[in-house]
Design an enzyme around this catalytic site. Structure first.
Site, mmCIF file in Angstrom:
data_model
loop_
_atom_site.group_PDB
_atom_site.id
_atom_site.type_symbol
_atom_site.label_atom_id
_atom_site.label_comp_id
_atom_site.label_asym_id
_atom_site.label_seq_id
_atom_site.Cartn_x
_atom_site.Cartn_y
_atom_site.Cartn_z
ATOM 1 C CE LYS A 1 -11.366 9.073 1.354
ATOM 2 N NZ LYS A 1 -10.364 10.038 0.910
ATOM 3 C CG ASN B 1 7.052 8.388 -2.451
ATOM 4 O OD1 ASN B 1 8.245 8.142 -2.596
ATOM 5 N ND2 ASN B 1 6.111 7.491 -2.671
#
Length: 366
Positions: free
Chosen positions: A80, A183
């Site tokens: 990350k 979404n």
């Protein structure tokens, strides 16, 4: 902060500090584990209060991606990046191109993508400097919006959890309470509606709720009522930490399966669900459709191939449930064990390969 002590405790491989004075870039790249392959994980841009907060976030998120990618069956490790800055005003082409050069310098050990505070457009700028980036614009061969892929994976995982709870994976006639109408939740509701599930939905965005009600015949409820609603499946698809001391006593569902990250406020809440006989589909296993989808870009994106891989989330949730029964542990612990067993298996095979190689070399020398 005793950084090396933390790295040793969770066996991190690498922590890199990247700065470019001219563009203002201050980035921290964490590579947790590359046993299964290059580390894949997004780039988050955030206004951290301290540099230590940024370091801890990068470490936590990087390790989480190792488990997510391993449990998803991907040949990818975990990593990350966090960029310290305000994504609303601190971004620039120079910043992301400088960052792209740092990624290129890692020669494929780390592959990035968008995350909180970064966009497809930002990835396109990074792509100017490196090929080790996914989630770029479709014009460059990207998979595009990951929400439909994530939703399909949640749908498949929900069916596997339903089979454990109800004896069948059919969702026809099942009442599913969906918390969130964004979404991912929208596309999940479409799958559920197509199979004949009865939908209850809530969101603070009234327009989003109205859309689901209009298109899929869902029933809308107040956000505070979603936990206590009479349903078969509770699907958290918005906020994290929604499984907690306050909400668990209200739940009437037999399954918890949704796309939200970090659904358990504390690990003990996963144990409580187990004690109550509620089947919990661990979030990072069931919501892996998005990362599976972008990972396919590394081979030259093929939607049919990606969706076929996403279907396997059904089997992954089934494996988690099997491990939970085998080892008499809650499913959130079983998910970690699934990932760890896969990583350790490959570590052992590589170790055996190296030992055999050394034996052959020694035999030739002697």
């Amino acid at each position: 902060m005793e950084i090396f002590k933390y790295l040793e405790e969770y066996d991190y491989e690498q922590l890199l500090f990247c700065q470019d004075k001219q563009s203002g870039l201050k980035a921290i790249i964490c590579i947790h584990d590359t046993t299964l392959g290059p580390a894949l994980g997004g780039t988050r841009m955030w206004t951290y209060e301290t540099e230590e907060d940024a370091i801890v976030d990068a470490l936590r998120l990087g390790r989480g991606m190792t488990y997510k990618n391993a449990a998803a069956g991907l040949n990818l490790g975990g990593g990350k990046t966090v960029i310290i800055g305000d994504p609303r005003k601190d971004k620039s082409e120079a910043m992301f191109r400088a960052f792209g050069r740092f990624i290129q310098g890692l020669n494929g050990r780390y592959i990035t993508a968008e995350d909180v505070g970064t966009t497809v457009e930002d990835m396109d700028v990074i792509h100017e400097e490196t090929d080790y980036v996914t989630g770029i614009s479709p014009a460059f061969g990207s998979s595009g919006n990951p929400s439909p892929a994530t939703a399909y994976g949640v749908y498949r995982g929900m069916k596997a959890a339903a089979k454990e709870a109800f004896g069948t994976d059919s969702l026809e006639g099942k009442i599913v309470a969906v918390q969130g109408a964004g979404n991912v939740a929208y596309h999940l509701c479409r799958h559920l509606s197509d199979e004949g599930a009865k939908l209850i939905v809530t969101d603070i965005n009234k327009a989003a709720v109205d859309r689901v009600v209009h298109e899929f015949g869902a029933k809308a409820v107040d956000p505070n009522d979603i936990y206590s609603i009479d349903c078969d499946i509770y699907s958290p698809c918005a906020l994290g930490a929604v499984i907690n001391d306050e909400t668990i006593p209200q739940l009437k569902a037999k399954v918890v399966a949704g796309s939200a990250n970090n659904q358990l406020r504390e690990e003990r809440h996963g144990t409580k669900l187990q004690e109550l006989g509620i089947v919990y589909a661990p979030d990072y296993v069931i919501n892996a459709g998005g990362v599976i989808n972008v990972a396919d870009e590394l081979y030259g994106y093929n939607r049919e191939r990606a969706m076929k891989k996403i279907e396997s989330i059904y089997e992954n949730i089934a494996k988690v449930i099997e491990i939970s029964k085998r080892d008499s542990i809650p499913t959130y612990k079983a998910a970690d064990r699934l990932a760890e067993e896969r990583i350790n298996s490959l570590k052992q095979s590589r170790s055996q390969f190296l030992q055999n190689g050394k034996h052959i070399i020694n035999r030739r020398i002697n």
